[in-house]
Scaffold this motif. Structure first.
Motif, PDB file in Angstrom:
ATOM      1  N   UNK A  32      10.321   0.350  -5.255  1.00 21.98           N
ATOM      2  CA  UNK A  32      10.010   0.698  -3.870  1.00 21.98           C
ATOM      3  C   UNK A  32       8.719   0.007  -3.458  1.00 21.98           C
ATOM      4  N   UNK A  33       8.663  -0.410  -2.210  1.00 25.61           N
ATOM      5  CA  UNK A  33       7.534  -1.209  -1.741  1.00 25.61           C
ATOM      6  C   UNK A  33       6.498  -0.348  -1.018  1.00 25.61           C
ATOM      7  N   UNK A  34       5.246  -0.642  -1.323  1.00 25.42           N
ATOM      8  CA  UNK A  34       4.109   0.030  -0.695  1.00 25.42           C
ATOM      9  C   UNK A  34       3.228  -1.051  -0.073  1.00 25.42           C
ATOM     10  N   UNK A  35       3.036  -0.971   1.228  1.00 26.45           N
ATOM     11  CA  UNK A  35       2.264  -1.982   1.944  1.00 26.45           C
ATOM     12  C   UNK A  35       0.800  -1.569   2.007  1.00 26.45           C
ATOM     13  N   UNK A  36      -0.069  -2.496   1.606  1.00 28.98           N
ATOM     14  CA  UNK A  36      -1.511  -2.275   1.709  1.00 28.98           C
ATOM     15  C   UNK A  36      -2.183  -3.555   2.180  1.00 28.98           C
ATOM     16  N   UNK A  37      -3.338  -3.434   2.819  1.00 22.90           N
ATOM     17  CA  UNK A  37      -4.106  -4.658   3.074  1.00 22.90           C
ATOM     18  C   UNK A  37      -4.616  -5.226   1.753  1.00 22.90           C
ATOM     19  N   UNK A  38      -4.716  -6.542   1.689  1.00 23.37           N
ATOM     20  CA  UNK A  38      -5.271  -7.183   0.495  1.00 23.37           C
ATOM     21  C   UNK A  38      -6.788  -7.094   0.478  1.00 23.37           C
ATOM     22  N   UNK A  39      -7.381  -6.940   1.647  1.00 20.74           N
ATOM     23  CA  UNK A  39      -8.840  -6.867   1.764  1.00 20.74           C
ATOM     24  C   UNK A  39      -9.263  -5.404   1.627  1.00 20.74           C
ATOM     25  N   UNK A  40      -9.377  -4.962   0.372  1.00 19.89           N
ATOM     26  CA  UNK A  40      -9.724  -3.578   0.071  1.00 19.89           C
ATOM     27  C   UNK A  40     -10.201  -3.505  -1.367  1.00 19.89           C
ATOM     28  N   UNK A  41     -10.788  -2.375  -1.748  1.00 23.61           N
ATOM     29  CA  UNK A  41     -11.146  -2.157  -3.150  1.00 23.61           C
ATOM     30  C   UNK A  41      -9.867  -2.049  -3.973  1.00 23.61           C
ATOM     31  N   UNK A  42      -9.926  -2.498  -5.191  1.00 28.19           N
ATOM     32  CA  UNK A  42      -8.738  -2.642  -6.020  1.00 28.19           C
ATOM     33  C   UNK A  42      -7.988  -1.332  -6.234  1.00 28.19           C
ATOM     34  N   UNK A  43      -8.670  -0.191  -6.168  1.00 31.51           N
ATOM     35  CA  UNK A  43      -8.022   1.104  -6.429  1.00 31.51           C
ATOM     36  C   UNK A  43      -6.844   1.343  -5.502  1.00 31.51           C
ATOM     37  N   UNK A  44      -6.945   0.874  -4.255  1.00 26.81           N
ATOM     38  CA  UNK A  44      -5.868   1.086  -3.287  1.00 26.81           C
ATOM     39  C   UNK A  44      -4.538   0.564  -3.822  1.00 26.81           C
ATOM     40  N   UNK A  45      -4.598  -0.578  -4.486  1.00 28.46           N
ATOM     41  CA  UNK A  45      -3.390  -1.266  -4.929  1.00 28.46           C
ATOM     42  C   UNK A  45      -3.091  -1.005  -6.406  1.00 28.46           C
ATOM     43  N   UNK A  49       0.482   0.736 -11.089  1.00 29.35           N
ATOM     44  CA  UNK A  49       0.477   1.653 -12.228  1.00 29.35           C
ATOM     45  C   UNK A  49       1.724   2.528 -12.258  1.00 29.35           C
ATOM     46  N   UNK A  50       2.236   2.877 -11.086  1.00 26.76           N
ATOM     47  CA  UNK A  50       3.404   3.753 -10.987  1.00 26.76           C
ATOM     48  C   UNK A  50       4.718   2.977 -10.949  1.00 26.76           C
ATOM     49  N   UNK A  51       4.659   1.673 -11.193  1.00 24.09           N
ATOM     50  CA  UNK A  51       5.886   0.879 -11.224  1.00 24.09           C
ATOM     51  C   UNK A  51       6.434   0.561  -9.854  1.00 24.09           C
ATOM     52  N   UNK A  52       5.621   0.733  -8.833  1.00 20.55           N
ATOM     53  CA  UNK A  52       6.019   0.400  -7.467  1.00 20.55           C
ATOM     54  C   UNK A  52       5.608  -1.038  -7.158  1.00 20.55           C
ATOM     55  N   UNK A  53       6.091  -1.562  -6.056  1.00 23.64           N
ATOM     56  CA  UNK A  53       5.818  -2.957  -5.709  1.00 23.64           C
ATOM     57  C   UNK A  53       4.787  -3.023  -4.586  1.00 23.64           C
TER      58      UNK A  53
END
Length: 383
Positions: free
Chosen positions: A78-91, A96-100
Motif C-alpha cells: 500500500x502506498x503512503x504519500x509524503x513530501x521528500x523534504x522532511x525529517x527522515x522519521x516521516x518516511x 519499516x511497516x512494509x508499505x511503499x
C-alpha cells in the motif's frame, strides 16, 4: 553576552524552575513513574488546548507516526504519500511497516506539500497522505482533505514541528493536528512544547481509531496480559508528562516569542538581495519551530561555515531529501523529479530561534549573517 544556542533550554528552564522542580518532585514522591496521574492529566489538558477529541500519549513522535499507520489496517505494498523534504522519521516508519513510500514535492515558498505534485502521485494503491507542517508552518489542509475524501484516503498530519499553530479557513480556525484523520506530535526537547527527554502523542477525533491506537501503544492490550492485536511498548513516562503539564501553560507565550523573533529577522533581512525570508500564507499561523531562510546567489554551505567560525550556530534542515537517501535506494521503483525540493536542500539555512533570545543577541546574529554573506561573496569573486 552568553554563548548563543540554536535553542537555549537552560535559560528557559531557569525561568520556570520552581514549577518544573515541584512537578518532578511530585512524581518521584508518588513513585507513579509509568502511566501515572501526570500522564492522564497531560492528555486531558492537551485535549482541552487543541480541542482534539482523543489524545493518546506515547514515547516519541516517530512512534506516534508508526502507531497511527499500524492502526489503519494497511497491507504490504500500500502506498503512503509524503513530501521528500522532511525529517527522515516521516518516511522511515512507512518503509519499516512494509508499505511503499511515494515522495512528492513541496511548495517553494511554504516548504509544505505541493498540491499539484500530490494530485499526480495518487494511484489506486494510495491509502494514506502524510502532510508535514514543516518548521512550524501549517500545510494547506482544506484542499488536502478534499482530495483525500474524494479518493477515500486517510490523512495523518505530521505535526511534530507545529504544536501551537493553527489553520485558518474562511469560516473557522483549527489547531494544527486536529484536521486530519490522525495527527502525530513530538515533544523532543527543542520543540516549541518540549520535554526533557523523548515524548509524543497521537491525536484523533475517531473513537474507533483511538481505542485501537491505545491498544497498540500497550502491546496490543486493553486488559493486562490479554493481547488482542500486535502492538508495541510506547509510553510517555510520568516525569516527562509532568514537565509538559507545566510547559503547556506557556506554549502560546513561547510561540508568540518565536513569532516576535521571526518578525525581527524578517524586518532586518527584508531588502537583502541574497536572503529570502519565510513566507506566511493567510491560512497558516506559523509558530516558527525553525526560522529558515533561502540563500540566493551565495554558497549556503560556505555561509554556514563562516557563521560557525564566528561562534554562531546555524543548521541545515535538511541537506539530503528523503528520496535521495541511501536507505531508500533499494525501495525505489520510480524516478522522481522534485525540482522545488532539490532546489531548497542546497539553499535553506536555519538561524537560532528560541524563547530566551535577547535584542542584543538578535542584532548580533543578524549582523553576523550579513557580514558572513559579504565575506563569502568576496571569496567567490577572488576565486
Amino acid at each position: 553576552m552568553d554563548t548563543i544556542q540554536m535553542v537555549d533550554l537552560k535559560r528557559q528552564y531557569r525561568s520556570i524552575q520552581p514549577e518544573i522542580d515541584a512537578a518532578i518532585k511530585e512524581v518521584i514522591e508518588s513513585a507513579t513513574f509509568i502511566n501515572g496521574p501526570a500522564v492522564s492529566n497531560f492528555a486531558v489538558q492537551l485535549a482541552a488546548y487543541t480541542k482534539a477529541k482523543h489524545v493518546i500519549p506515547c514515547a516519541n513522535g516517530t512512534d506516534a507516526l508508526q502507531i497511527a499507520l499500524m492502526a489503519m489496517d494497511l497491507q504490504p505494498g500500500d502506498e503512503v504519500i509524503t513530501p521528500s523534504f522532511t525529517f527522515i522519521a516521516t518516511v522511515e516508519v512507512v518503509a519499516l511497516l512494509g508499505l511503499t513510500p511515494v515522495f512528492v514535492d513541496v511548495d517553494p515558498d511554504t516548504f509544505t506539500i505541493n498540491m499539484e505534485s500530490l494530485e499526480q502521485a495518487i494511484t489506486s494503491k494510495t491509502k494514506v497522505i502524510i502532510p508535514v507542517h514543516l518548521y512550524g508552518q501549517c500545510s494547506n489542509m482544506q484542499p488536502i482533505m478534499e482530495l483525500a475524501q474524494a479518493h477515500d484516503i486517510a490523512v495523518i498530519e505530521d505535526n511534530a514541528q507545529s504544536i501551537g499553530g493553527h489553520y485558518q479557513t474562511e469560516s473557522e480556525r483549527r489547531k494544527t493536528g486536529t484536521i486530519g484523520t490522525v495527527s502525530c506530535v513530538s515533544f523532543f526537547p527543542s520543540k516549541n512544547l518540549g520535554a526533557y527527554g523523548d515524548g509524543g502523542v497521537i491525536m484523533t477525533n475517531s473513537d474507533e481509531l483511538a481505542v485501537k491506537m491505545k491498544k497498540i501503544c500497550n502491546h496490543g492490550s486493553e486488559r493486562r496480559y490479554y493481547h488482542e492485536i500486535i502492538g508495541v511498548n510506547s509510553r510517555l513516562d510520568s516525569i516527562q508528562a509532568a514537565i509538559l503539564n507545566v510547559k503547556l501553560k506557556y506554549l502560546d507565550q513561547y510561540c508568540d516569542k518565536r513569532r516576535a523573533v521571526a518578525a525581527f529577522y524578517n524586518r532586518t533581512f527584508a531588502n537583502h538581495k541574497h536572503i529570502q525570508t519565510p513566507f506566511e500564507p493567510t491560512y497558516s499561523h506559523h509558530v516558527y519551530h525553525q526560522y529558515t531562510l533561502i540563500l540566493e546567489g551565495v554558497d549556503r554551505d560556505a555561509v554556514h561555515q563562516v557563521m560557525a567560525e564566528r561562534g554562531i550556530p546555524t543548521m541545515i534542515y535538511y541537506p539530503v531529501p528523503c528520496h535521495q537517501q541511501e536507505m531508500f535506494k533499494a525501495l525505489q521503483e520510480r524516478q522522481y523529479d522534485l525540482p522545488h525540493t532539490e532546489y531548497l536542500v542546497s539553499r535553506v539555512l536555519s538561524l537560532p530561534i528560541h524563547t530566551e533570545l535577547t535584542a542584543e543577541e538578535l542584532v548580533f546574529i543578524s549582523t553576523q549573517l550579513i557580514e558572513a554573506i559579504e565575506e563569502v561573496k568576496k571569496k567567490q569573486a577572488i576565486t
